[in-house]
Write a protein that holds these residues in place. Structure first.
Motif, short mmCIF file in Angstrom:
data_model
loop_
_atom_site.label_atom_id
_atom_site.label_comp_id
_atom_site.label_asym_id
_atom_site.label_seq_id
_atom_site.Cartn_x
_atom_site.Cartn_y
_atom_site.Cartn_z
N UNK A 23 -8.66 87.79 11.28
CA UNK A 23 -7.25 88.04 10.93
C UNK A 23 -6.31 87.87 12.12
N UNK A 24 -6.70 88.40 13.27
CA UNK A 24 -5.78 88.46 14.41
C UNK A 24 -5.83 87.24 15.31
N UNK A 93 -11.24 94.48 -3.86
CA UNK A 93 -10.15 93.61 -3.39
C UNK A 93 -10.67 92.20 -3.13
N UNK A 94 -11.82 92.11 -2.50
CA UNK A 94 -12.39 90.81 -2.18
C UNK A 94 -12.64 90.00 -3.44
N UNK A 95 -13.32 90.62 -4.39
CA UNK A 95 -13.70 89.90 -5.62
C UNK A 95 -12.47 89.50 -6.44
N UNK A 121 -3.20 79.81 1.56
CA UNK A 121 -3.90 80.39 2.72
C UNK A 121 -3.08 81.50 3.36
N UNK A 122 -1.76 81.38 3.33
CA UNK A 122 -0.91 82.46 3.83
C UNK A 122 -1.07 83.72 2.99
N UNK A 123 -1.18 83.55 1.67
CA UNK A 123 -1.43 84.71 0.79
C UNK A 123 -2.78 85.32 1.11
N UNK A 128 -5.92 89.59 3.41
CA UNK A 128 -7.01 89.88 4.34
C UNK A 128 -6.59 90.97 5.33
N UNK A 129 -5.34 90.94 5.80
CA UNK A 129 -4.87 92.00 6.70
C UNK A 129 -4.94 93.36 6.01
#
Length: 147
Positions: A23-24, A93-95, A121-123, A128-129
């Motif tokens: 993420x970072x 959340x992942x699924x 990808x931005x979403x 992911x954050x």
């Protein structure tokens, strides 16, 4: 019980480290590459991590659940149960949110990519954050539950 709790903290801690690094550092670096290189790297990462991370997330959740069951009613068990709940939330959340985007990205190639690939990808990055914050919370609770 001692071994189970330490193994759980180590496994979840490594998960947090990898996901925080993605993420970072990793994804922001890849996003600054020229489009064709960024797309290739993100797509490759989606394929590789898409094979590995489900086992890590589910394994972390199972370890947390085993620790919570073993510690039931004892000192710190509430923290471990709450942490396990957060790990369950991270899997849900992942699924529901992240895997669908990741699965599409894994199939993209330079000649076959949607016009809104950067937005997708931005979403994924924003979601992911949030997921990273959830697993960091789980990790903190597990560490406090351990001590």
């Amino acid at each position: 019980m001692g071994v189970l709790s330490v193994v759980t903290v180590v496994v979840v801690g490594m998960l947090v480290g990898v996901e925080f690094a993605v993420a970072a550092f990793v994804n922001p670096i890849l996003s600054r590459l020229p489009a064709e290189h960024s797309l290739a790297a993100r797509s490759d990462g989606a394929r590789l991590l898409g094979r590995v991370m489900p086992f890590w997330y589910i394994g972390s959740m199972v370890l947390g659940g085993a620790w919570a069951a073993a510690a039931w009613g004892g000192g710190g068990s509430g923290l471990v149960i709450a942490a396990t709940g957060l790990l369950v939330l991270s899997v849900v959340m992942s699924v529901l949110l992240l895997v669908p985007i990741n699965s599409r990205a894994a199939r993209w190639s330079e000649g076959d990519v949607p016009a809104d690939w950067r937005e997708q990808l931005g979403r994924w990055d924003r979601l992911h954050f949030v997921r990273v914050a959830v697993i960091v919370g789980a990790f903190v609770l597990l560490v406090v539950g351990l001590v």
